[in-house]
Design a protein around this motif. Structure first.
Motif, PDB file in Angstrom:
ATOM      1  N   LEU A 371       0.940  -1.070   0.013  1.00 11.68           N
ATOM      2  CA  LEU A 371      -0.032   0.107   0.023  1.00 11.68           C
ATOM      3  C   LEU A 371       0.783   1.377  -0.019  1.00 11.68           C
ATOM      4  O   LEU A 371       0.622   2.272  -0.822  1.00 11.68           O
ATOM      5  N   ILE A 372       1.806   1.227   1.014  1.00  7.34           N
ATOM      6  CA  ILE A 372       2.798   2.392   0.848  1.00  7.34           C
ATOM      7  C   ILE A 372       3.648   2.554  -0.457  1.00  7.34           C
ATOM      8  O   ILE A 372       3.521   3.559  -0.945  1.00  7.34           O
ATOM      9  N   GLU A 373       3.896   1.437  -0.998  1.00  4.61           N
ATOM     10  CA  GLU A 373       4.529   1.582  -2.290  1.00  4.61           C
ATOM     11  C   GLU A 373       3.588   2.336  -3.417  1.00  4.61           C
ATOM     12  O   GLU A 373       3.997   3.183  -4.248  1.00  4.61           O
ATOM     13  N   ALA A 374       2.417   1.778  -3.510  1.00  2.00           N
ATOM     14  CA  ALA A 374       1.246   2.364  -4.195  1.00  2.00           C
ATOM     15  C   ALA A 374       1.053   3.740  -4.039  1.00  2.00           C
ATOM     16  O   ALA A 374       0.987   4.530  -5.015  1.00  2.00           O
ATOM     17  N   ARG A 375       0.930   4.075  -2.737  1.00  2.00           N
ATOM     18  CA  ARG A 375       0.789   5.704  -2.627  1.00  2.00           C
ATOM     19  C   ARG A 375       1.968   6.385  -3.190  1.00  2.00           C
ATOM     20  O   ARG A 375       1.652   7.617  -3.200  1.00  2.00           O
ATOM     21  N   LEU A 376       3.180   5.938  -2.544  1.00  2.00           N
ATOM     22  CA  LEU A 376       4.472   6.831  -2.900  1.00  2.00           C
ATOM     23  C   LEU A 376       4.635   6.889  -4.487  1.00  2.00           C
ATOM     24  O   LEU A 376       5.195   7.703  -4.846  1.00  2.00           O
ATOM     25  N   LYS A 379       9.629   2.575  -5.702  1.00  2.00           N
ATOM     26  CA  LYS A 379      10.215   1.587  -4.814  1.00  2.00           C
ATOM     27  C   LYS A 379      10.497   2.128  -3.245  1.00  2.00           C
ATOM     28  O   LYS A 379      10.596   3.311  -3.208  1.00  2.00           O
ATOM     29  N   LEU A 380       9.982   1.125  -2.389  1.00  2.00           N
ATOM     30  CA  LEU A 380      10.274   1.575  -0.889  1.00  2.00           C
ATOM     31  C   LEU A 380      11.909   1.568  -0.756  1.00  2.00           C
ATOM     32  O   LEU A 380      12.555   1.011  -1.262  1.00  2.00           O
ATOM     33  N   GLU A 381      12.073   2.452   0.263  1.00  2.00           N
ATOM     34  CA  GLU A 381      13.545   2.771   0.588  1.00  2.00           C
ATOM     35  C   GLU A 381      13.707   2.654   2.132  1.00  2.00           C
ATOM     36  O   GLU A 381      12.690   2.303   2.802  1.00  2.00           O
ATOM     37  N   PRO A 382      15.046   2.252   2.828  1.00  2.00           N
ATOM     38  CA  PRO A 382      14.929   2.008   4.256  1.00  2.00           C
ATOM     39  C   PRO A 382      14.122   2.786   5.028  1.00  2.00           C
ATOM     40  O   PRO A 382      13.659   2.485   6.030  1.00  2.00           O
ATOM     41  N   PHE A 383      14.503   4.007   4.685  1.00  2.00           N
ATOM     42  CA  PHE A 383      13.884   5.145   5.671  1.00  2.00           C
ATOM     43  C   PHE A 383      12.275   5.190   5.581  1.00  2.00           C
ATOM     44  O   PHE A 383      11.530   5.845   6.363  1.00  2.00           O
ATOM     45  N   ASP A 384      11.418   4.298   4.565  1.00  2.00           N
ATOM     46  CA  ASP A 384      10.018   4.181   4.710  1.00  2.00           C
ATOM     47  C   ASP A 384       9.520   3.606   5.831  1.00  2.00           C
ATOM     48  O   ASP A 384       8.281   3.196   6.222  1.00  2.00           O
ATOM     49  N   VAL A 594      10.768  -6.952   3.035  1.00  2.00           N
ATOM     50  CA  VAL A 594       9.932  -6.157   2.835  1.00  2.00           C
ATOM     51  C   VAL A 594      10.233  -4.878   2.158  1.00  2.00           C
ATOM     52  O   VAL A 594       9.460  -4.420   1.154  1.00  2.00           O
ATOM     53  N   LEU A 595      11.268  -4.095   2.378  1.00  2.00           N
ATOM     54  CA  LEU A 595      11.882  -2.983   1.844  1.00  2.00           C
ATOM     55  C   LEU A 595      13.041  -3.039   0.694  1.00  2.00           C
ATOM     56  O   LEU A 595      13.264  -2.040   0.178  1.00  2.00           O
ATOM     57  N   GLY A 596      13.617  -4.398   0.817  1.00  2.00           N
ATOM     58  CA  GLY A 596      14.442  -4.554  -0.546  1.00  2.00           C
ATOM     59  C   GLY A 596      15.941  -4.514  -0.177  1.00  2.00           C
ATOM     60  O   GLY A 596      16.531  -5.429  -0.187  1.00  2.00           O
ATOM     61  N   ALA A 597      16.483  -3.293   0.314  1.00  2.00           N
ATOM     62  CA  ALA A 597      17.758  -3.159   0.694  1.00  2.00           C
ATOM     63  C   ALA A 597      18.226  -4.124   1.831  1.00  2.00           C
ATOM     64  O   ALA A 597      17.534  -4.445   2.438  1.00  2.00           O
ATOM     65  N   ARG A 598      19.509  -4.438   1.738  1.00  2.00           N
ATOM     66  CA  ARG A 598      20.153  -5.316   2.515  1.00  2.00           C
ATOM     67  C   ARG A 598      21.073  -4.610   3.342  1.00  2.00           C
ATOM     68  O   ARG A 598      21.730  -3.377   2.974  1.00  2.00           O
ATOM     69  N   ALA A 687      -8.010  -1.872  -3.054  1.00  2.00           N
ATOM     70  CA  ALA A 687      -6.880  -2.418  -3.430  1.00  2.00           C
ATOM     71  C   ALA A 687      -5.734  -1.496  -3.317  1.00  2.00           C
ATOM     72  O   ALA A 687      -4.445  -1.918  -2.907  1.00  2.00           O
ATOM     73  N   GLN A 688      -5.911  -0.393  -3.673  1.00  2.00           N
ATOM     74  CA  GLN A 688      -4.757   0.526  -3.521  1.00  2.00           C
ATOM     75  C   GLN A 688      -4.730   1.476  -2.543  1.00  2.00           C
ATOM     76  O   GLN A 688      -3.976   2.594  -2.425  1.00  2.00           O
ATOM     77  N   GLY A 689      -5.332   1.089  -1.460  1.00  2.00           N
ATOM     78  CA  GLY A 689      -5.487   1.817  -0.174  1.00  2.00           C
ATOM     79  C   GLY A 689      -6.660   2.913  -0.246  1.00  2.00           C
ATOM     80  O   GLY A 689      -7.010   3.211  -1.060  1.00  2.00           O
ATOM     81  N   ALA A 690      -6.599   3.725   0.795  1.00  2.00           N
ATOM     82  CA  ALA A 690      -7.496   5.001   0.865  1.00  2.00           C
ATOM     83  C   ALA A 690      -6.940   6.101   0.180  1.00  2.00           C
ATOM     84  O   ALA A 690      -5.675   6.133  -0.424  1.00  2.00           O
TER      85      ALA A 690
END
Length: 694
Positions: A371-376, A379-384, A594-598, A687-690
């Motif tokens: 949902l966060i990724e769709a809203r933004l 791609k999500l980054e660690p600070f998300d 979840v956020l991708g980066a390692r 599906a895409q959040g509020a």
């Protein structure tokens, strides 16, 4: 085998250390003398009390005859004599605790409050702990032995298995005796206080002037004058930037600053200096041009780019070594880790870790991330992990909220004056709001803010909040409402309990939970609309995401302490590398999928890891408790108020966590309500959040 000897064996397996053999024989003689004096009905109490006292007796306290004489003199049989002794202890400890806290609050206020430039003596005053010698004095004066002779030391297992059937008096007796479950020398307590005060001072004055962050083109990313305290203000500024379409570059800069702090590659020159420009990506520093320097700052002719010399990790190690010095005097809980979970939280470590991992591994986490990724739209980054967009406050810009709070609260005094109205907006009746406001003082904090309760009826709880020269910004207001939740709990749980020996709540997570309940209603305090059904769903999702973030930090905090106990001779540099390894391992297990980066070290940024020993686990547990309380509040009839329910809950007092929760909400402490509420909310969302992407 004598009854006393059997009691000693049982106690050696539970809460009490074993006394020397000579005193074991003295325990038998004491028990026989007390039975002869008071009758066979007192045999079990006499045997247990004498064994408890003997376990803490030292040669400096006297010989075996002195011990026996004390037992005969101070042991009181059940009835009016014991009742009067109990009342003496109750009144005396309220005076000792309350006045000691007031002294410590005054001495530390110069370092903690924004009352002018720091003076060299402020650190010395803050490090002085007037209560450091109290336990020593109470043992030396034989007062502690009188308590141990008459009231039972209990183990965590006893409190968890039997406590639900105990009377209020039995709970108060358990709290009274357990004050003396350890006999830590005053010198050790003083070192613990000093290490803690040094860490507090380090954190309270660790600011970065973000106007002086520059990118590779030399462009400034933030407005002039913005000073952010690590980690609180850095994190909150990062959150605020989601409301700005141009905020991504600033978020990446803040995340890089956090990484530099954790890895201790931050140049020492940029900490608290408003005259130094810094590129956090290249780590280059230079004197800031005159027109970019804040008013009153001294220009720099040149700047040393040397990194901060592992001060962060030296402070953590100093806390560890001070606390470890208390281990030999805590034989039943011989590490700070054991003391934190078994004595303070009264929740076994394994159970807490299991609850945190239930949150971290909840399937709903990946649904929220999607949902966060769709809203933004990226791609999500660690600070998300700090994404706040599910909260109602994200509908207003930071500037709008700042303008509102600064106008209303230009000074701490203005906030104090408005407390009755604030409390009424939170659901307290006018007379109760006025009563609470009279018992809460508001102080200007140097740091981000904190709450300090009273320990004596007649004293005030203190709310410390940061107020800038142009008034209280929204971040400060949000924190102030959180701290107000602590103060309300502290006030009710002091004045509303039937015995001051039961004042407080079971552990810190419970007072955090009450504070979260208040903080979630900060916009309503400002007169903005309360949450509708959609916003309540968003809040449930937000609460799980917040718990997800802080649960990992808690595992890092615990991991650091376990590593230090395994490597007690470590250097700050070795601790730095170990901490980075622990933070990256936790990240790779629970966050990378979840956020991708390692290999991200951001979980180690929390200032509590430095200045509050093994405190962070209280936050996620507080989130779980808060969710249970919110679940309970949502099911109340319409004529019920938050104010009356908070008062009812907080006057249960310092019983065991599950017992408190059962009395408050009807069920023991659990992660299930938090996860279940988020699952229901996600199921009800499109599906895409509020609506609203930021």
């Amino acid at each position: 085998m004598s009854i006393a000897a059997a009691t000693l064996i049982a106690l050696a397996m539970t809460a009490t250390p074993k006394p020397p053999p000579a005193l074991a024989r003295a325990v038998d003689r004491c028990t026989a003398a007390l039975v002869a004096k008071h009758g066979d009905a007192e045999r079990d109490r006499a045997a247990r009390g004498a064994a408890q006292a003997a376990a803490f007796w030292r040669p400096s306290d006297g010989d075996a005859k002195a011990f026996e004489a004390l037992c005969v003199e101070q042991f009181r049989p059940r009835g009016s004599d014991l009742d009067q002794t109990f009342k003496r202890f109750e009144a005396s400890f309220e005076a000792l605790d309350g006045n000691g806290l007031e002294i410590a609050r005054t001495l530390s206020s110069f370092a903690q409050l924004d009352v002018g430039p720091m003076q060299p003596v402020d650190g010395l005053l803050a490090a002085y702990d007037p209560s450091a010698h109290v336990v020593d004095d109470l043992f030396d004066g034989k007062i502690a032995f009188a308590a141990l002779l008459n009231f039972p030391l209990t183990t965590l297992d006893e409190r968890l298995r039997q406590g639900e059937a105990w009377s209020r008096r039995e709970w108060a007796e358990a709290r009274l005796a357990n004050r003396f479950a350890r006999r830590v020398p005053a010198a050790v307590n003083r070192e613990i206080a000093k290490a803690g005060a040094d860490a507090d001072l380090y954190i309270a004055d660790y600011n970065v002037y973000v106007h002086h962050l520059v990118d590779d083109q030399g462009a400034r990313l933030f407005p002039k004058g913005k000073r952010l305290l690590s980690h609180w203000n850095l994190r909150d500024e990062l959150k605020a930037q989601y409301a700005d379409p141009q905020g991504l570059a600033r978020q990446r800069a803040i995340a890089k600053v956090m990484e530099r702090i954790v890895t201790q590659t931050i140049p020492a020159a940029v900490v608290n200096d408003p005259a130094v420009d810094w590129n956090p990506w290249t780590n280059a520093v230079r004197p800031a041009p005159a027109d970019a320097i804040e008013a009153g700052a001294k220009p720099r002719a040149k700047v040393d780019g040397a990194r901060e010399a592992d001060v962060r990790y030296a402070r953590i190690l100093a806390n560890f070594r001070a606390q470890r010095a208390a281990d030999p005097y805590s034989p039943s809980v011989p590490t700070l880790i054991a003391r934190k979970f078994e004595l303070e939280r009264e929740l076994p470590e394994a159970r807490v870790v299991a609850m945190l991992e239930e949150v971290l591994g909840a399937p709903e986490i990946k649904r929220i991330a999607a949902l966060i990724e769709a809203r933004l739209g990226r791609k999500l980054e660690p600070f998300d992990i700090w994404y706040p967009g599910f909260k109602p406050r994200a509908r207003q810009s930071e500037a709008e909220l700042d303008a509102m709070t600064r106008k209303r609260y230009p000074t701490p005094a203005a906030f104090a004056k408005d407390l009755p109205n604030v409390l009424q907006r939170l659901g307290f009746a006018p007379e109760k709001a006025a009563w609470l406001a009279e018992r809460i003082a508001v102080d200007p904090a140097r740091g981000s803010g904190h709450a300090m309760g009273a320990a004596r009826r007649g004293d005030q709880a203190h709310l410390r909040t940061r107020v800038g020269p142009d008034g209280m910004d929204y971040k400060g207001f949000n924190i102030a409402v959180h701290e107000l939740g602590h103060n309300v709990e502290q006030t009710f749980s002091l004045y509303g309990v039937d015995s001051t020996l039961l004042q407080g709540v079971p552990n810190t997570a419970f007072t955090e939970a009450i504070a979260f309940v208040f903080q979630a209603r900060d916009l309503e305090v400002l007169g903005l609309p309360g949450p509708g059904a959609e916003e309540q769903r968003l809040r449930a999702v937000s609460d799980l995401w917040d718990a997800y973030e802080i649960s990992g930090v808690a595992l890092v905090d615990l991991g650091i302490w376990k590593w230090m106990y395994a490597h007690p001779q470590a250097t700050p540099a070795q601790l730095r590398e170990a901490t980075l390894g622990i933070a990256r391992d936790v990240w790779n297990r629970w966050y990378a999928p979840v956020l991708g980066a390692r290999d991200v070290p951001l979980l180690a940024i929390y200032s509590h890891i430095v200045s509050n020993v093994l405190y962070v686990p209280d936050y996620p547990v507080g989130r779980l408790i808060s969710a249970q309380i919110e679940d309970h509040l949502a099911a109340l009839p319409k004529n019920a108020t938050l104010g009356s329910e908070i008062e009812r809950m907080t006057t249960v007092g310092a019983v065991s966590p599950d017992l408190w929760m059962k009395k408050a909400t009807g069920a023991p402490v659990s992660a299930t309500p938090l996860v279940r509420a988020a699952a229901r909310a996600l199921d009800a969302m499109p599906a895409q959040g509020a609506t609203g992407s930021r």
